[in-house]
Design a protein around this motif. Structure first.
Motif, PDB file in Angstrom:
ATOM      1  N   LEU A   1      84.870 -35.085 131.622  1.00 20.70           N
ATOM      2  CA  LEU A   1      85.867 -34.880 130.568  1.00 20.70           C
ATOM      3  C   LEU A   1      86.583 -36.202 130.322  1.00 20.70           C
ATOM      4  N   ASP A   2      87.032 -36.392 129.083  1.00 18.87           N
ATOM      5  CA  ASP A   2      87.891 -37.542 128.781  1.00 18.87           C
ATOM      6  C   ASP A   2      89.007 -37.055 127.858  1.00 18.87           C
ATOM      7  N   ALA A   3      90.109 -36.652 128.441  1.00 22.20           N
ATOM      8  CA  ALA A   3      91.218 -36.064 127.687  1.00 22.20           C
ATOM      9  C   ALA A   3      92.150 -37.157 127.175  1.00 22.20           C
ATOM     10  N   SER A   4      93.018 -36.785 126.239  1.00 26.15           N
ATOM     11  CA  SER A   4      93.897 -37.790 125.650  1.00 26.15           C
ATOM     12  C   SER A   4      95.036 -38.164 126.603  1.00 26.15           C
ATOM     13  N   ILE A   5      95.526 -39.367 126.404  1.00 29.68           N
ATOM     14  CA  ILE A   5      96.625 -39.884 127.222  1.00 29.68           C
ATOM     15  C   ILE A   5      97.961 -39.336 126.732  1.00 29.68           C
ATOM     16  N   LEU A   6      98.155 -39.316 125.416  1.00 29.43           N
ATOM     17  CA  LEU A   6      99.371 -38.735 124.842  1.00 29.43           C
ATOM     18  C   LEU A   6      99.339 -37.233 125.073  1.00 29.43           C
ATOM     19  N   THR A   7     100.413 -36.724 125.634  1.00 27.81           N
ATOM     20  CA  THR A   7     100.402 -35.340 126.085  1.00 27.81           C
ATOM     21  C   THR A   7     101.593 -34.557 125.531  1.00 27.81           C
TER      22      THR A   7
ATOM     23  N   MET B   1     109.814 -40.260 136.469  1.00 30.14           N
ATOM     24  CA  MET B   1     108.922 -41.414 136.322  1.00 30.14           C
ATOM     25  C   MET B   1     108.034 -41.372 135.084  1.00 30.14           C
ATOM     26  N   MET B   2     108.175 -40.313 134.277  1.00 29.82           N
ATOM     27  CA  MET B   2     107.269 -40.226 133.124  1.00 29.82           C
ATOM     28  C   MET B   2     107.736 -41.115 131.977  1.00 29.82           C
ATOM     29  N   PHE B   3     106.777 -41.701 131.276  1.00 33.23           N
ATOM     30  CA  PHE B   3     107.068 -42.466 130.070  1.00 33.23           C
ATOM     31  C   PHE B   3     107.121 -41.487 128.895  1.00 33.23           C
ATOM     32  N   LYS B   4     108.343 -41.342 128.352  1.00 31.90           N
ATOM     33  CA  LYS B   4     108.551 -40.446 127.228  1.00 31.90           C
ATOM     34  C   LYS B   4     108.368 -41.289 125.978  1.00 31.90           C
ATOM     35  N   THR B   5     107.765 -40.719 124.952  1.00 30.46           N
ATOM     36  CA  THR B   5     107.559 -41.528 123.764  1.00 30.46           C
ATOM     37  C   THR B   5     107.655 -40.681 122.510  1.00 30.46           C
ATOM     38  N   GLN B   6     108.164 -41.294 121.454  1.00 28.39           N
ATOM     39  CA  GLN B   6     108.280 -40.571 120.194  1.00 28.39           C
ATOM     40  C   GLN B   6     106.899 -40.445 119.564  1.00 28.39           C
ATOM     41  N   ILE B   7     106.613 -39.274 119.033  1.00 31.74           N
ATOM     42  CA  ILE B   7     105.321 -39.072 118.372  1.00 31.74           C
ATOM     43  C   ILE B   7     105.569 -38.717 116.904  1.00 31.74           C
ATOM     44  N   GLY B   8     104.992 -39.482 116.026  1.00 34.08           N
ATOM     45  CA  GLY B   8     105.209 -39.259 114.598  1.00 34.08           C
ATOM     46  C   GLY B   8     106.410 -40.051 114.096  1.00 34.08           C
ATOM     47  N   PRO B   9     106.578 -40.101 112.754  1.00 31.77           N
ATOM     48  CA  PRO B   9     107.586 -40.982 112.161  1.00 31.77           C
ATOM     49  C   PRO B   9     109.008 -40.434 112.197  1.00 31.77           C
ATOM     50  N   VAL B  10     109.169 -39.143 112.437  1.00 31.63           N
ATOM     51  CA  VAL B  10     110.525 -38.577 112.398  1.00 31.63           C
ATOM     52  C   VAL B  10     111.019 -38.344 113.824  1.00 31.63           C
ATOM     53  N   ALA B  11     112.153 -38.991 114.131  1.00 25.16           N
ATOM     54  CA  ALA B  11     112.650 -38.882 115.497  1.00 25.16           C
ATOM     55  C   ALA B  11     113.584 -37.690 115.643  1.00 25.16           C
TER      56      ALA B  11
ATOM     57  N   LEU C   1     103.276 -40.159 127.931  1.00 23.68           N
ATOM     58  CA  LEU C   1     102.037 -40.747 128.426  1.00 23.68           C
ATOM     59  C   LEU C   1     101.749 -40.007 129.732  1.00 23.68           C
ATOM     60  N   ARG C   2     100.548 -39.515 129.904  1.00 22.64           N
ATOM     61  CA  ARG C   2     100.298 -38.673 131.080  1.00 22.64           C
ATOM     62  C   ARG C   2     100.569 -39.425 132.393  1.00 22.64           C
ATOM     63  N   PRO C   3     101.209 -38.758 133.341  1.00 21.80           N
ATOM     64  CA  PRO C   3     101.470 -39.382 134.642  1.00 21.80           C
ATOM     65  C   PRO C   3     100.315 -39.174 135.626  1.00 21.80           C
TER      66      PRO C   3
ATOM     67  N   ALA D   1      85.350 -33.637 136.275  1.00 19.43           N
ATOM     68  CA  ALA D   1      85.683 -34.985 136.706  1.00 19.43           C
ATOM     69  C   ALA D   1      86.181 -35.800 135.523  1.00 19.43           C
ATOM     70  N   GLN D   2      87.136 -36.667 135.800  1.00 17.38           N
ATOM     71  CA  GLN D   2      87.672 -37.498 134.730  1.00 17.38           C
ATOM     72  C   GLN D   2      88.151 -38.841 135.293  1.00 17.38           C
ATOM     73  N   ILE D   3      87.893 -39.899 134.516  1.00 15.15           N
ATOM     74  CA  ILE D   3      88.427 -41.214 134.863  1.00 15.15           C
ATOM     75  C   ILE D   3      89.291 -41.667 133.704  1.00 15.15           C
ATOM     76  N   GLY D   4      90.499 -42.122 133.988  1.00 13.80           N
ATOM     77  CA  GLY D   4      91.307 -42.609 132.883  1.00 13.80           C
ATOM     78  C   GLY D   4      92.650 -43.135 133.325  1.00 13.80           C
ATOM     79  N   LYS D   5      93.372 -43.666 132.334  1.00 19.00           N
ATOM     80  CA  LYS D   5      94.662 -44.282 132.611  1.00 19.00           C
ATOM     81  C   LYS D   5      95.733 -43.230 132.878  1.00 19.00           C
ATOM     82  N   ALA D   6      96.668 -43.601 133.717  1.00 21.47           N
ATOM     83  CA  ALA D   6      97.866 -42.808 133.953  1.00 21.47           C
ATOM     84  C   ALA D   6      99.046 -43.770 134.013  1.00 21.47           C
ATOM     85  N   PHE D   7     100.220 -43.255 133.703  1.00 21.48           N
ATOM     86  CA  PHE D   7     101.408 -44.118 133.566  1.00 21.48           C
ATOM     87  C   PHE D   7     102.565 -43.546 134.362  1.00 21.48           C
ATOM     88  N   ARG D   8     103.190 -44.393 135.148  1.00 23.23           N
ATOM     89  CA  ARG D   8     104.382 -43.961 135.883  1.00 23.23           C
ATOM     90  C   ARG D   8     105.395 -45.082 135.873  1.00 23.23           C
TER      91      ARG D   8
END
Ligand code: ATP
Length: 507
Positions: free
Chosen positions: A63-69, A168-178, A186-188, A214-221
């Motif tokens: 599997l290769d799931a998205s990072i933005l969650t 420890m999670m990186f929170k991020t705005q998604i889309g143009p309206v805050a 970003l997934r931890p 099984a999955q290989i991918g980036k994670a952010f903390r």
């Protein structure tokens, strides 16, 4: 193996394995960039994992799931509430520490006094002390100040703030309206992407228990104090398996996975005696875990630290994310889910009862793996002539460059074109990167390739093109092959080269 982290950091920078992130602007703490050789080594390690964990098994899907969650994924997973580290500030030095890291730097007397001040009976249980300090932050600050907890930066007693949990999670705005709901994370960890796809994978593959994804991918903390080179960073990669089993068989599968993973690390050049298995004490377990084995590798300078965690996550995750929780007899304590649209459960073929599978999770860090592989491969050797050489004795399947083809005379067109042709032919065999190498003299080229772990150097010379000094042509269409580890050289006919290399690169 390497003796210090410094010698590895230095080799990595000098030879182009790993550079600090955003380097030309002073660096961005907790980030690193993989250079020309680092990207090859890292890709090779990931490929070896995928090969062994997916292709060579009959019970695994990829599997290769998205990072933005979606925030609800990390709400129901428990990460919004509990994925935090304890943070404490020193008002004098303005330094900020992870509380457990700070306590590890204190003298035993200080820890004993602190434990006593916080009303604990044991004085060498760090986890218990941390949770007590967090539970009573005001009292904790007072105790830390009277017990003279020192700041490792200057060795002086600090003026400590009350400790507090820091998510420890990186929170991020998604889309143009805050607006209030327009954030995600970003997934931890890569794991959640597997759990939320459980039904999709099941419907698409008709798998039966036990099976894994099984999955290989980036994670952010957002680590409070990233440090120790690529060991603790804010952006890293994970190689994770979620292995779904019938409840009741979980403990047996947990032991099996421990064995499987130790064997795999061994095949990457990390002997068992360099890894200690820590059966994580109850009070240190993550919020989802029934039991966890941490594989602790003996890193240079750091000592034994976690390279991989193998957790029994029970039915916590699928149980947290499923709809219709009430009818499924979930064993773990989960939040009531009002939002999920999927039933993450399976039916017992005999009793027709629906139940939530248990999960065994081997979760390895790619970067910590790269660091361990480099540390283990690093060797300083005294040669017979008194000189010293640095050689990376990487397993051939991990070596960034498999073969270097070196023309012995750089100005002789017949030799260079022969070497280029040979390089292209070897490259086409598909065992990995082959390099045409015409920089520096031959001795320097050997040294450089020893340092980056190239298993074989091949030289094309006058004999190869049938122009030996003595006029004979017996060595025509043969080349010299030099072995990285033994430094022995052998004359090999070009038409036998493919087989010669394939045999030796696959060991
Ligand atoms: P630690 O206790 O060292 O912070 P952890 O127990 O939080 O690690 P897990 O949540 O079990 O780590 O993550 C699984 C694996 O991911 C770890 O074994 C490690 O290899 C890797 N990993 C976790 N955090 C980091 C990080 N900040 N930098 C690099 N790798 C990491």
């Amino acid at each position: 193996p390497a003796e210090t982290m410094e010698e590895l950091v230095s080799l990595c920078k000098r030879r182009g394995f790993i550079f600090p992130g955003s380097d030309i602007y002073g660096g961005l703490q907790g980030t690193y960039d993989y250079g020309p050789l680092g990207v090859e080594l890292k890709n090779n390690l990931k490929a070896a994992w995928w090969r062994a964990m997916v292709y060579e098994r009959d019970d695994m899907e990829g599997l290769d799931a998205s990072i933005l969650t979606h925030r609800l994924v990390l709400f129901y997973s428990g990460h919004e509430a509990t994925f935090s580290d304890p943070l404490v500030d020193n008002r004098v030095s303005k330094k900020r520490y992870r509380l457990d890291h700070l306590l590890k730097e204190q003298k035993p007397e200080v820890l004993a006094a602190l434990s006593q001040a916080m009303g604990l009976h044991e004085n060498n249980n760090l986890a218990a002390l941390v949770s007590r300090l967090l539970a009573e932050p005001e009292k904790a600050a007072l105790a830390m100040n009277t017990c003279r907890v020192i700041d490792p930066a200057d060795g002086a007693p600090g003026d400590w703030t009350p400790p507090r949990p820091f998510n420890m999670m990186f929170k991020t705005q998604i889309g143009p309206v805050a607006d209030e709901d327009s954030y995600g994370y970003l997934r931890p960890e890569t794991a959640q992407g597997i759990f939320v796809n459980f039904k999709n994978v099941l419907d698409a593959t008709a798998r039966r228990l036990p099976f894994g994804v099984a999955q290989i991918g980036k994670a952010f903390r957002n680590e409070i104090t990233p440090r120790n080179f690529i060991f603790r960073v804010r952006e890293f990669e994970q190689m994770e398996i979620e292995y779904f089993v019938k409840p009741g068989t979980d403990e047996e599968w947990h032991e099996r996975w421990l064995e499987t993973r130790l064997k795999w690390w061994e095949a990457q050049g990390i002997p068992r005696e360099q890894i200690r298995v820590l059966d994580v004490p109850k009070e240190d377990l993550s919020h989802y875990s029934k039991r966890t084995f941490d594989l602790m590798y003996n890193y240079p300078t750091l000592g034994f630290e976690e390279i991989e965690g193998i957790a029994n996550r029970s039915d916590y995750d699928l149980g947290s994310h499923t709809r219709g929780q009430a009818e499924l007899g979930i064993q773990a304590r989960v939040l009531e889910n009002h939002d999920s649209t999927a039933k993450l459960a399976v039916q017992d073929p005999e009793t027709k009862q629906w139940f939530v599978p248990f999960v065994i999770e081997p979760s390895a860090g790619v970067d910590r793996g790269v660091l361990a592989v480099l540390a283990e491969a690093y060797n300083k050797e005294k040669l017979e002539n008194g000189e010293e050489r640095i050689v990376l004795k990487l397993k051939p399947h991990l070596a960034p460059i498999k073969v270097a083809v070196i023309p012995l005379a750089k100005n002789k067109e017949e030799i260079t074109s022969y070497a280029r042709r040979l390089k292209a032919e070897l490259q086409a065999l598909g065992f990995g990167r082959v390099l045409y190498e015409d920089t520096g003299n031959i001795g320097k080229a050997y040294r450089r390739h020893d340092e980056v772990g190239t298993p074989f150097c091949i030289t094309v010379d006058y004999d190869t093109i049938g122009k030996s000094q003595d006029g004979s042509t017996t060595l025509q269409d043969t080349v010299t092959v030099r072995d990285r580890d033994t430094m022995q050289q052998e004359r090999v006919p070009v038409k036998e080269l493919a087989q010669y290399l394939q045999e030796r690169l696959r060991r």
